[in-house]
Design an enzyme around this catalytic site. Structure first.
Site, short mmCIF file in Angstrom:
data_model
loop_
_atom_site.label_atom_id
_atom_site.label_comp_id
_atom_site.label_asym_id
_atom_site.label_seq_id
_atom_site.Cartn_x
_atom_site.Cartn_y
_atom_site.Cartn_z
N GLU A 62 0.71 -1.07 -0.03
CA GLU A 62 0.11 0.12 -0.11
C GLU A 62 0.85 1.14 0.11
O GLU A 62 2.05 1.15 0.22
CB GLU A 62 -1.08 0.01 1.19
CG GLU A 62 -2.13 -1.09 1.10
CD GLU A 62 -3.31 -0.78 2.21
OE1 GLU A 62 -2.76 -0.20 3.19
OE2 GLU A 62 -4.14 -1.19 1.89
N HIS A 75 -10.17 10.69 3.53
CA HIS A 75 -9.56 10.08 2.39
C HIS A 75 -10.17 10.66 1.18
O HIS A 75 -11.22 11.42 1.23
CB HIS A 75 -10.55 8.80 2.55
CG HIS A 75 -10.07 7.83 1.78
ND1 HIS A 75 -10.15 7.56 0.31
CD2 HIS A 75 -9.38 6.36 1.80
CE1 HIS A 75 -9.75 6.68 -0.17
NE2 HIS A 75 -9.02 5.88 0.63
N ARG A 134 -1.78 11.07 0.90
CA ARG A 134 -3.10 11.22 0.98
C ARG A 134 -3.75 12.68 1.41
O ARG A 134 -4.79 12.91 0.69
CB ARG A 134 -3.79 10.11 2.14
CG ARG A 134 -5.16 9.74 2.01
CD ARG A 134 -5.23 8.48 3.11
NE ARG A 134 -5.26 7.26 2.61
CZ ARG A 134 -5.86 6.49 3.41
NH1 ARG A 134 -6.26 6.33 4.67
NH2 ARG A 134 -5.95 5.08 2.81
N HIS A 192 -12.12 10.04 7.67
CA HIS A 192 -11.79 8.93 7.64
C HIS A 192 -11.25 8.31 9.01
O HIS A 192 -11.48 7.35 9.39
CB HIS A 192 -10.95 8.68 6.29
CG HIS A 192 -10.72 7.10 5.93
ND1 HIS A 192 -11.93 6.46 5.76
CD2 HIS A 192 -9.69 6.58 5.77
CE1 HIS A 192 -11.25 5.20 5.56
NE2 HIS A 192 -9.83 5.14 5.70
N ARG A 228 -1.53 9.12 9.36
CA ARG A 228 -1.32 7.58 9.67
C ARG A 228 -0.88 6.94 8.45
O ARG A 228 -1.45 7.11 7.24
CB ARG A 228 -2.93 7.07 9.80
CG ARG A 228 -2.80 5.89 10.20
CD ARG A 228 -4.22 5.15 10.06
NE ARG A 228 -5.13 5.40 8.89
CZ ARG A 228 -5.87 4.65 8.34
NH1 ARG A 228 -6.24 3.34 8.72
NH2 ARG A 228 -6.55 5.07 7.21
C1 LIG Z 1 -14.32 2.23 5.32
C2 LIG Z 1 -13.07 2.21 6.10
C3 LIG Z 1 -11.89 1.48 5.75
C4 LIG Z 1 -10.76 1.20 6.51
N1 LIG Z 1 -9.88 0.32 5.98
C5 LIG Z 1 -8.61 -0.02 7.00
C6 LIG Z 1 -7.73 -1.03 6.75
O1 LIG Z 1 -7.64 -1.36 5.47
N2 LIG Z 1 -6.79 -1.16 7.40
C7 LIG Z 1 -6.62 -0.38 8.66
O2 LIG Z 1 -5.61 -0.86 9.49
N3 LIG Z 1 -7.64 0.35 9.02
C8 LIG Z 1 -8.63 0.49 8.15
N4 LIG Z 1 -9.57 1.59 8.70
C9 LIG Z 1 -9.52 2.15 10.01
C10 LIG Z 1 -9.94 1.02 11.11
O3 LIG Z 1 -10.96 0.26 10.24
C11 LIG Z 1 -10.22 1.73 12.22
O4 LIG Z 1 -9.46 2.52 12.94
C12 LIG Z 1 -10.36 0.43 13.30
O5 LIG Z 1 -11.24 -0.61 12.79
C13 LIG Z 1 -10.97 0.94 14.56
O6 LIG Z 1 -11.17 -0.21 15.46
P1 LIG Z 1 -11.81 0.14 16.79
O7 LIG Z 1 -12.33 -0.98 17.54
O8 LIG Z 1 -10.96 1.21 17.65
O9 LIG Z 1 -13.30 0.95 16.60
P2 LIG Z 1 -14.56 0.46 15.87
O10 LIG Z 1 -14.24 -0.82 15.03
O11 LIG Z 1 -15.18 1.52 15.20
O12 LIG Z 1 -15.61 0.04 16.89
C14 LIG Z 1 -16.05 0.69 17.92
C15 LIG Z 1 -17.21 0.27 18.73
O13 LIG Z 1 -17.66 1.09 19.55
C16 LIG Z 1 -19.09 1.31 19.71
N5 LIG Z 1 -19.16 2.35 20.45
C17 LIG Z 1 -18.95 3.71 19.98
N6 LIG Z 1 -19.34 4.57 20.78
C18 LIG Z 1 -20.12 4.08 21.68
C19 LIG Z 1 -20.47 4.39 22.97
N7 LIG Z 1 -20.67 5.74 23.54
N8 LIG Z 1 -21.19 3.39 23.79
C20 LIG Z 1 -21.19 2.10 23.35
N9 LIG Z 1 -20.51 1.58 22.33
C21 LIG Z 1 -19.95 2.56 21.68
C22 LIG Z 1 -19.24 0.87 18.45
O14 LIG Z 1 -20.75 0.66 18.16
C23 LIG Z 1 -18.48 -0.17 17.91
O15 LIG Z 1 -18.90 -1.43 18.32
C24 LIG Z 1 -10.90 1.92 7.78
C25 LIG Z 1 -11.70 2.67 8.11
C26 LIG Z 1 -12.95 2.51 7.63
C27 LIG Z 1 -14.06 3.55 8.02
#
Ligand SMILES: Cc1cc2nc3c(=O)[nH]c(=O)nc-3n(C[C@H](O)[C@H](O)[C@H](O)COP(=O)(O)OP(=O)(O)OC[C@H]3O[C@@H](n4cnc5c(N)ncnc54)[C@H](O)[C@@H]3O)c2cc1C
Length: 534
Positions: A120, A239, A285, A344, A379
């Site tokens: 990437e 993005h 980016r 993003h 990032r």
């Molecule tokens: C379209 C897209 C493509 C991406 N592609 C990549 C990639 O290829 N590689 C990479 O490394 N990163 C990628 N990213 C970034 C990456 O996906 C995220 O940074 C990562 O998944 C975050 O994980 P997390 O567990 O911190 O949060 P999330 O996976 O967003 O989970 C957050 C959780 O918290 C819950 N929540 C939120 N607020 C509250 C609250 N107040 N009370 C209770 N629950 C709550 C939500 O419901 C969810 O369950 C991408 C992001 C997007 C949007």
């Protein structure tokens, strides 16, 4: 609701907020210790993790090294990456990929059975482990959900939003939660001696975003309101190519399309990135995002043209993007795709140390809601899933080793506040103001207007969700106003130059952001007679 939803008041001493990679991985790593996981949306929904297309960065291929991975991370972060943090992350990548394989994630393999890795932007080696092309996120979340459902020590409570942290004697004592989507529902108090925030990003604070609605910065807000130090909140990655087909959130046209030769054109058919950077569409980016933004602002529109580079192979190579376009009546093998920059990823977040501890005793944070220092001002692609897994494992180890094992008691003080329905216009205004004033291109007057507006909402609204959204918006805008330079994803037309490397990270608090708002409210508004935030 899952059959793992049990008694909301039956507390475990550890409560994890968030059902994405960071939250679920942490819960699994803590097993067999009893934990409660609270998720605003049903597991599998409302988490950015499920939408990840690329994969996870890990220096697992022959000839690659953790040192090379860390060096790439530092180079992209525009002088703000903590080098020790980046190296630690890269070194633990292999172990966390092995954990994910153990939980059942079917990463792609080559003919010899080794993990298949792709390349990437800004990575000096092929090091992205992936699943069936662009399906990494879906595969990761579904394997983790299966593992969580099969682990009796994990209690899952779905459909509840954490809206306040409860503290006593300077430490976390529990949480206040409320049923999602029902502002009038009675709030519920959950006692805990260790709370892990894993609530994801802030993209949905913007009118144009690739993030789910749950990524509204609520976790960051409740930590800030409990006094936690917040790091680098002004750094938001946009993005460059979200697909503009009237959907909220906007689907993503992955960077890999440009890697395959798709070009960016305006409505006159001109490749506008050629004049902006020697790498044109493959420039970093933030530079591509600013190019797209400038073209749209000038009224020329921006389109991703894959008709020559991919043509008929589009549907086979990029099935997810193809399906999104076709659903909106655009055949991307024959027509350019309308695109715009979209919020993003949040590089900033709740400041944490190497074990994921915040500045508030009893509070940990992991995944996108946290700020470890790994991403700096920008990032490196596919480092965020890696960071979520690495820190979730470290948090679990730290809690297991240090947090008290006593059963949590119901906190004595419950800060129940009256709630009222979310005023739709205020939410729309807030999101529009974030995109217009705290977006891809910023300036001091616009940021000052945003700070004043968000502080007013934060102080006035009777809706707790809107108040928490405004809290996070205020922290982002105030820190962007205070950073008088352009660096990485933060670009100001009134301060276009970058200060020398290394830069200085922001370490702030909600009290400091409110002080900035108070200072700015004493100054006359410089820009518009009619403020955008009504
Ligand atoms: C379209 C897209 C493509 C991406 N592609 C990549 C990639 O290829 N590689 C990479 O490394 N990163 C990628 N990213 C970034 C990456 O996906 C995220 O940074 C990562 O998944 C975050 O994980 P997390 O567990 O911190 O949060 P999330 O996976 O967003 O989970 C957050 C959780 O918290 C819950 N929540 C939120 N607020 C509250 C609250 N107040 N009370 C209770 N629950 C709550 C939500 O419901 C969810 O369950 C991408 C992001 C997007 C949007």
């Amino acid at each position: 609701m899952s059959n793992q939803n049990r008694d909301l008041t039956r507390s475990n001493d550890v409560v994890i907020v968030g059902g994405g990679l960071a939250g679920l991985f942490c819960a699994l790593k803590l097993a067999p210790r009893p934990v409660t996981v609270i998720s605003a949306a049903p597991l599998g929904k409302g988490a950015s993790t499920a939408w990840a297309q690329g994969g996870i960065a890990a220096a697992v291929a022959e000839g690659d090294s953790a040192e090379a991975h860390a060096a790439d991370t530092v180079a992209v972060g525009a002088g703000l990456v903590d080098e020790a943090v980046a190296l630690g992350l890269a070194r633990e990548a292999g172990a966390r990929i092995r954990d994910l394989l153990h939980y059942g994630v079917p990463f792609d393999r080559d003919l010899e059975g080794r993990l298949a890795v792709s390349r990437e932007a800004a990575h000096s080696a092929r090091r992205i482990v992936h699943v069936r092309g662009d399906m990494a996120g879906k595969a990761i979340i579904s394997a983790l959900i299966d593992a969580v459902r099969a682990t009796p020590s994990i209690q899952v409570i779905e459909g509840y939003v954490a809206e306040a942290l409860l503290t006593g004697n300077g430490a976390v004592a529990g949480l206040q939660v409320r049923q999602a989507g029902d502002a009038c529902a009675k709030p519920v108090t959950i006692a805990a001696t260790a709370v892990v925030l894993a609530t994801g990003g802030i993209g949905h604070l913007y009118a144009v975003t690739t993030n789910p609605v749950e990524a509204s910065g609520l976790g960051l807000a409740i930590a800030a309101r409990a006094g936690a130090v917040i790091a680098d909140p002004e750094f938001v990655q946009f993005h460059p190519t979200a697909i503009m087909i009237g959907r909220d959130p906007a689907p993503l046209a992955t960077e890999a399309l440009r890697g395959e030769g798709a070009t960016l054109i305006n409505d006159r058919g001109e490749r506008f990135m050629l004049a902006r950077h020697p790498l044109a569409e493959l420039a970093p980016r933030d530079i591509v995002a600013r190019g797209v933004f400038a073209e749209i602002t000038a009224g020329h529109g921006a389109f991703l043209d894959a008709t020559t580079a991919l043509g008929n192979s589009f549907s086979e190579k990029f099935p997810t993007v193809h399906a999104s376009c076709m659903a909106a009546g655009i055949d991307p093998s024959r027509q350019p795709i309308p695109v715009a920059p979209a919020a993003h990823y949040h590089m900033g977040g709740i400041a944490v140390d190497a074990d994921g501890r915040t500045s508030v005793p009893g509070l940990w944070a992991g995944g996108e809601v946290s700020c470890t220092g790994a991403h700096g001002a920008n990032r490196l692609a596919s480092n965020s899933l890696l960071e979520a897994a690495v820190y979730a494992a470290r948090i679990a180890r730290d809690i297991d080793g240090r947090a008290p094992l006593t059963r949590a008691r119901q906190p004595a003080v419950t800060p129940v506040r009256p709630n009222c329905a979310m005023p739709a216009l205020s939410e729309q205004n807030l999101r529009a103001a974030m995109t217009a004033l705290v977006g891809v291109i910023r300036d001091g007057d616009g940021l000052a207007e945003a700070v004043r507006g968000f502080a007013a909402i934060e102080g006035d609204t009777g809706n707790i969700t809107l108040r928490n959204m405004a809290t996070t918006a205020l922290l982002v805008a105030a820190s962007a106003w205070a950073r008088r330079e352009s660096r990485g994803a933060h670009y100001r037309t009134d301060w276009p130059g970058e200060k020398p490397v290394p830069g200085k990270r922001t370490m702030t608090t909600l009290a400091a952001a409110r002080d900035i708002a108070a200072l700015l409210s004493e100054r006359p508004a410089a820009r518009s007679a009619q403020p955008i935030i009504a």
